[in-house]
Design a protein around this motif. Structure first.
Motif, short mmCIF file in Angstrom:
data_model
loop_
_atom_site.label_atom_id
_atom_site.label_comp_id
_atom_site.label_asym_id
_atom_site.label_seq_id
_atom_site.Cartn_x
_atom_site.Cartn_y
_atom_site.Cartn_z
N PRO A 161 4.21 10.65 5.36
CA PRO A 161 2.83 11.15 5.32
C PRO A 161 1.96 10.77 6.51
N THR A 162 2.50 10.05 7.50
CA THR A 162 1.59 9.56 8.56
C THR A 162 1.65 10.41 9.82
N HIS A 163 0.74 10.11 10.75
CA HIS A 163 0.54 10.93 11.95
C HIS A 163 1.81 11.07 12.79
N ASP A 164 2.70 10.07 12.71
CA ASP A 164 3.92 10.14 13.52
C ASP A 164 5.05 10.86 12.80
N ASP A 165 4.80 11.40 11.64
CA ASP A 165 5.82 12.15 10.88
C ASP A 165 5.69 13.63 11.20
N VAL B 23 0.61 3.53 17.21
CA VAL B 23 0.64 3.02 15.84
C VAL B 23 1.90 3.53 15.16
N GLY B 24 2.66 2.63 14.57
CA GLY B 24 3.84 3.00 13.79
C GLY B 24 3.65 2.60 12.34
N SER B 25 4.33 3.30 11.45
CA SER B 25 4.20 3.02 10.01
C SER B 25 5.58 3.11 9.39
N TYR B 26 6.07 2.00 8.83
CA TYR B 26 7.46 1.92 8.40
C TYR B 26 7.54 1.48 6.94
N PRO C 230 -4.49 14.31 2.70
CA PRO C 230 -3.84 15.32 3.55
C PRO C 230 -2.46 14.86 4.03
N GLY C 231 -2.30 13.53 4.19
CA GLY C 231 -1.00 13.01 4.58
C GLY C 231 0.06 13.31 3.53
N HIS C 232 -0.29 13.10 2.28
CA HIS C 232 0.66 13.41 1.20
C HIS C 232 1.02 14.89 1.22
N LEU C 233 0.00 15.72 1.41
CA LEU C 233 0.25 17.16 1.39
C LEU C 233 1.18 17.57 2.54
N ARG C 234 1.08 16.86 3.64
CA ARG C 234 1.96 17.15 4.78
C ARG C 234 3.45 17.00 4.40
N MET C 235 3.73 16.06 3.49
CA MET C 235 5.12 15.86 3.06
C MET C 235 5.67 17.09 2.33
N ALA C 236 4.77 17.91 1.76
CA ALA C 236 5.19 19.10 1.00
C ALA C 236 5.10 20.37 1.84
N THR C 237 4.81 20.23 3.14
CA THR C 237 4.57 21.38 4.01
C THR C 237 5.80 21.62 4.88
N LEU C 238 6.52 22.69 4.59
CA LEU C 238 7.87 22.88 5.13
C LEU C 238 7.98 24.17 5.93
N PRO C 239 8.95 24.25 6.82
CA PRO C 239 9.26 25.55 7.45
C PRO C 239 9.65 26.56 6.36
N ALA C 240 9.10 27.76 6.45
CA ALA C 240 9.43 28.80 5.46
C ALA C 240 10.93 29.01 5.41
N ALA D 10 0.85 -1.19 0.00
CA ALA D 10 0.00 0.00 0.00
C ALA D 10 0.88 1.23 0.00
N ASP D 11 0.36 2.34 -0.48
CA ASP D 11 1.03 3.61 -0.33
C ASP D 11 0.76 4.13 1.09
N GLU D 12 1.84 4.57 1.75
CA GLU D 12 1.72 4.98 3.15
C GLU D 12 0.73 6.15 3.31
N GLY D 13 0.77 7.09 2.39
CA GLY D 13 -0.10 8.25 2.50
C GLY D 13 -1.58 7.89 2.40
N SER D 14 -1.87 6.82 1.66
CA SER D 14 -3.27 6.46 1.46
C SER D 14 -3.89 5.84 2.71
#
Lengths: 260, 260
Positions: free
Chosen positions: B79-83, A202-205, B117-127, A182-186
Motif C-alpha cells: 500500500p505504500t508509495h514505493d509499491d 523512504v522504505g516500508s518493509y 488510498p494506499g489500501h485501495l491501490r492494492m486492489a487496483t490492477l491491470p485490466a 502499525a498497518d502499512e496502509g495506514s
C-alpha cells in the motif's frame, strides 16, 4: 549542497553462472557487494544473473557498462568449458584476447608438465585488462574500463573486491529505521509526504512472521545525516494513534550488513 | 526423444525493490523459486533485481515477457508509495488500471473507516489480471498473460507460487554429482568431452574452504536419467590418476533445494 560535486556513483552487478539459475548455489557475492557498496556510498541500481552463455553475458555487460559508473561481474573465470566470462567480455568490447605473462608464469610454475589448455585459459584476458593484486590470494582482481571482473568463489571474490574498494569511496548514506506496530496502509500517506517534503528516500518493509517484534520497518535515508534526523522527527510526530513505535534506530552511516 | 513435444519451458524472475539493492534484505524469493522451478523441470534463464522505479520495471518485465515462457515478479504490491509494480506492469502492456471488487471488498470489510488510498491501490490492477486464490493467505497470486505477479513477503510469495505450481509441471531434470579431490584445470578437457559427446550439461564448482571434503563438485544433468547415468560412468572411467573420487551422487530427479 551548493558545491559542484559530480553526481554520486552508481553500479550494477552481473552474476554469471548456471549454478545460480538452477538453484544449486545460493548467491553470496551480490548480497555481500550490495552491503559493501552501500557502506561506501555507491548506489547499486541493478543485479542480473545470466547463464554461462556468450550472448547473454555480452548483452548484459555491454548494457551495464554504458549505463552505470561501475560494473562488477562474478564468476566464469576458471579453467573449465563453462568459464567464458573473459572471452565474452573481450567480444563485448571488440578487444583481442592476449595471454598475460604475469598470470601464465605462476600457473606454469605451479602445474609444470600438468599444465592444460584449461589452465592457460585462466591467463587469457581481453587486451588492456588491468590486474590488481592484494595480499590474501594470488589471483588478481581484473579491471577493464569500468568493468571489474571477479571470480565466483566467495572467499576470493571478497578479497579481490576489498583490494579494489578504496577506488569506490563516495559520500556515505545515512540511515534511520523506525520499527512500528502499525498497518502499512495506514501510514502510507505520511511516508509519501516525508519523501516529498524532506528529500529523503523512504522504505516500508512489512513483516508477518511471529519472530518479529514489529509489523513494519520504515527506513529513512539520505546522504546528509541532519536531513535524516529531521525527517525521522517529523515521522514520529506525525504518526496517528493507530501506529505504536516499537523502537527507533537514529540516523547513522549505513553499515554492512544493514539488516533488521 | 522422437515425439513432437513442445520445447521445454523457460522462465525469468524480476525482483523489484530498493531494499535488495541497498543490502537491507537478502533475497529469499529468487533462491526459493530457482530450486522449485528446477524441481518442476522449468529452466530459469535470468534473474534481474531492479529498483522501485517505473522505467526500470517496465523495461525488464517487457523484455522478459517477450523472451521467456514464464515471468515471475516479486515485490512492490503493497500500500505504500514505493509499491508501483501493478501500475508499472499496466503501463508495460498498455492496459488500463481497474479496481478489482474481489480485492476491494475484503479490504473495505477489514479496514472500514480506516481504509486509505494506499489500501485501495492494492486492489487496483491491470485490466485482465487473473486472481488465483490458495488456502494459506487471502492475498491471491496474480497472472497477466505469462507474467505472474507475486508479493515480496517470503511467506506469501511461496504460498502464492505453490498455488500456481501445478501450471508449470514439465519434464524434470536428472542430476548426478561427482565430488573430486582434483585440480579443476586437470579435468577440464574430460568435462568438455563429456558435454560434447553425451548431450548433457556439465558444471564444475571448485571449493577452497576447509570445511569441504572435496575440491571440485562436477554436476551432470539432462532430462533423461539413463543419459546422465551413462555420462557419469564415462566420467568416472576417464579420470586420470590426479583425480581422486570422494563420493558420487548417482542420477536422480533434481530436487529442491539442490545444494552440496
Amino acid at each position: 549542497m551548493v558545491d559542484a560535486t559530480p553526481p554520486p556513483a552508481d553500479a550494477a552487478i552481473v552474476l554469471i553462472g548456471n549454478e545460480l539459475l538452477s538453484g544449486k548455489i545460493r548467491d553470496e557475492n551480490a548480497y555481500y557487494l550490495a552491503g559493501r557498496l552501500r557502506a561506501l556510498g555507491v548506489t547499486l541500481r541493478r543485479v542480473a544473473v545470466v547463464p554461462d552463455e556468450e550472448a547473454a553475458i555480452i548483452d548484459e555487460v555491454r548494457r551495464c557498462a554504458s549505463a552505470y559508473t561501475y560494473v562488477f561481474t562474478s564468476g566464469g573465470v576458471g579453467p573449465t568449458h563453462d568459464d567464458i566470462t573473459l572471452p565474452s567480455i573481450a567480444r563485448a568490447f571488440e578487444l583481442p584476447l592476449i595471454v598475460d605473462p604475469s598470470l601464465e608464469a605462476p600457473l606454469r610454475a605451479h602445474f609444470g608438465a600438468r599444465m592444460t589448455p584449461g589452465h592457460l585459459r585462466m591467463a587469457t584476458l581481453p587486451a588492456g585488462t588491468e590486474l590488481v593484486r592484494g595480499d590474501d590470494f594470488w589471483w588478481p582482481a581484473m579491471v577493464l574500463g569500468n568493468v571489474h571482473i571477479l571470480p565466483g568463489i566467495p572467499q576470493i571474490f571478497r578479497a579481490n573486491f576489498e583490494t579494489l574498494a578504496p577506488r569506490f569511496q563516495g559520500a556515505p548514506f545515512f540511515l534511520a529505521s523506525v520499527y512500528l506496530d502499525a498497518d502499512e496502509g495506514s501510514i502510507a500517506a505520511a511516508l509519501e509526504a516525508l519523501e516529498r517534503d524532506h528529500g529523503v528516500a523512504v522504505g516500508s518493509y512489512p513483516r508477518i512472521d511471529v519472530q518479529a517484534d514489529h509489523r513494519v520497518r520504515v527506513t529513512i535515508e539520505a546522504r546528509d545525516g541532519a536531513t535524516v534526523e529531521r525527517a525521522t522527527e517529523r515521522l514520529l510526530s506525525s504518526l496517528g494513534t493507530g501506529a505504536r513505535v516499537v523502537r527507533v534506530d537514529t540516523a547513522a552511516p549505513a553499515s554492512c550488513p544493514d539488516q533488521g
